[in-house]
Scaffold this active site. Structure first.
Site, short mmCIF file in Angstrom:
data_model
loop_
_atom_site.label_atom_id
_atom_site.label_comp_id
_atom_site.label_asym_id
_atom_site.label_seq_id
_atom_site.Cartn_x
_atom_site.Cartn_y
_atom_site.Cartn_z
N HIS A 67 0.91 5.18 1.26
CA HIS A 67 0.31 6.17 2.15
C HIS A 67 0.38 7.54 1.48
O HIS A 67 1.43 7.89 0.93
CB HIS A 67 1.12 6.31 3.45
CG HIS A 67 1.13 5.11 4.33
ND1 HIS A 67 0.31 4.99 5.43
CD2 HIS A 67 1.87 3.97 4.31
CE1 HIS A 67 0.56 3.84 6.05
NE2 HIS A 67 1.51 3.20 5.38
N HIS A 90 0.83 -1.21 0.00
CA HIS A 90 0.00 0.00 0.00
C HIS A 90 0.86 1.24 0.00
O HIS A 90 1.96 1.26 0.55
CB HIS A 90 -0.96 0.02 1.19
CG HIS A 90 -0.29 -0.22 2.51
ND1 HIS A 90 0.05 -1.50 2.94
CD2 HIS A 90 0.09 0.62 3.49
CE1 HIS A 90 0.61 -1.41 4.14
NE2 HIS A 90 0.67 -0.13 4.49
#
Ligand code: 5GP
Length: 145
Positions: A109, A107
């Site tokens: 951020h 992922h």
């Protein structure tokens, strides 16, 4: 968790992709999903994840899927900056627990930063649901516009 190992299909982001866990969704297409972080380090903290690649970290994703993830990350970063007008914006990604990773599905951020606030890596508090819902509506509107 080390840098190397097997992908766990029960991780929370895999559950969110499958619709088994809820999220404050900002954007979704065939390849990528973006949603608000439940424990935000700052107002507008957003996560962008690949949907079709079972990659724990940046070492395990193919270049084409990574390029798509980054393109959407840039698009969302522009939307967050336009809507929230932060002083800076952090785009970050961690690989392996010693590097700060806690959820083992790759992922990105996106963290809007305001001058004078601490650069914390992990937040202690869960966000207020009403605040997240309001922020989601603002950002989705800005993304559409
Ligand atoms: P990492 O430390 O692995 O780079 O980041 C994981 C992020 O996922 C953290 O910022 C954490 O707050 C966020 N997070 C953990 N569980 C959930 C969840 O169930 N929903 C959402 N939206 N974010 C989560």
């Amino acid at each position: 968790m080390s840098l190397h190992g097997d992908y766990d299909p029960q991780n929370i982001f895999a559950q969110i992709i499958r619709g088994e866990a809820p999220c404050y969704k900002l954007y979704e297409d065939d390849d990528v999903l973006a949603f608000l972080d439940l424990f935000p380090q700052a107002h507008g903290h957003t996560l962008v994840i690949p949907k079709r690649v079972a990659a724990r970290n940046i070492l395990e994703i193919d270049a084409q899927s990574l390029a798509k993830l980054m393109a959407v990350t840039q698009q969302l970063t522009r939307v967050l900056v336009a809507e929230l007008q932060p002083d800076g914006v952090q785009v970050a990604q961690f690989n392996g627990a010693p590097a700060g990773q806690t959820v083992f599905h790759l992922h990105m951020h996106i963290i809007p930063r305001v001058a004078g606030q601490d650069l914390g890596i992990h937040a202690a508090n869960r966000a207020d649901p009403a605040e997240l819902a309001q922020l989601q509506a603002r950002l989705v509107k800005r993304l559409a516009g």
